[in-house]
Design an enzyme around this catalytic site. Structure first.
Site, PDB file in Angstrom:
ATOM      1  CB  SER A  17      -0.923   0.005   0.587  1.00  0.00           C
ATOM      2  OG  SER A  17      -0.174   0.011   2.068  1.00  0.00           O
ATOM      3  CG  HIS A  48      -1.249   3.746   4.047  1.00  0.00           C
ATOM      4  ND1 HIS A  48      -2.529   3.930   4.535  1.00  0.00           N
ATOM      5  CD2 HIS A  48      -0.370   2.720   3.594  1.00  0.00           C
ATOM      6  CE1 HIS A  48      -2.585   2.287   4.910  1.00  0.00           C
ATOM      7  NE2 HIS A  48      -0.909   1.491   3.885  1.00  0.00           N
TER       8      HIS A  48
END
Length: 200
Positions: free
Chosen positions: A123, A180
């Site tokens: 991610s 992220h």
């Protein structure tokens, strides 16, 4: 899906390592963590891991780890969506470079900010790819990569909601929010470099 594509290789390696480590519950996980945790090799820190024992693969290895089937499928889907478009439009070398730089930045950011070394997932790199696409799509009204505005909005909101801790509350486990954020920021920077240096 093109089996000779780089995004397919990412999906294949992620799937293989996630299964090999039994989604984080196998002893085979240790060589793939960001820092070495073998007591005989000293305290798990940057110096022991990278400068003394030269285990440089650990800078990238956590990117391919996943701790549940849902985690793996969700991330592989995003790699396919974003990777197939970037690789087709900008080429394999550009896509591979984006992936590795974003992965490296997000992993390092997650460790330096939190001090944790038990994390994993695609991610961080995915947010890097997303940030890159967003910058280049701004001037072209989304036509370069043909990604809907709703997708960008969803992923940016997902990032913000992650900081509330609600995902852990609903059983999704701990989310590497810093990875992220740093991944997305690296994508923004790479997008600006591509825009003003390579005139994409």
């Amino acid at each position: 899906m093109q089996t000779r594509s780089f995004y397919f290789l990412i999906i294949a390696v992620s799937s293989a390592l996630s299964l090999l480590t039994n989604f984080g519950s196998s002893h085979l996980l240790e060589p793939l963590l960001f820092l070495q945790t073998n007591p005989s090799m000293g305290y798990p820190n940057l110096e022991n891991t990278f400068l003394i024992h030269n285990q440089w693969w650990r800078l990238i290895a956590p990117t391919f780890l996943h701790f549940s089937g849902t985690h793996l499928i969700f991330n592989c889907l995003w790699i396919y969506i974003l990777g197939s478009k970037i690789e087709k439009i900008d080429g394999k070398i550009i896509f591979a470079s984006l992936f590795f730089v974003s992965a490296l930045a997000s992993n390092m950011g997650q460790y330096l900010w939190t001090g944790e070394y038990l994390f994993g997932g695609l991610s961080g790199a995915i947010y890097g790819l997303l940030g890159y696409c967003f910058i280049l799509d701004l001037d072209q009204r989304g036509q370069r990569y043909d990604l809907p505005n709703a997708l960008y909005i969803f992923m940016f909101l997902w990032l913000l909601v992650g900081y509330t801790g609600i995902f852990s509350f609903f059983g999704f486990g701990n989310v590497a929010n810093t990875a992220h954020l740093v991944g997305m920021m690296s994508g923004f920077v790479l997008g600006l470099i591509a825009k003003y240096t390579f005139k994409f």
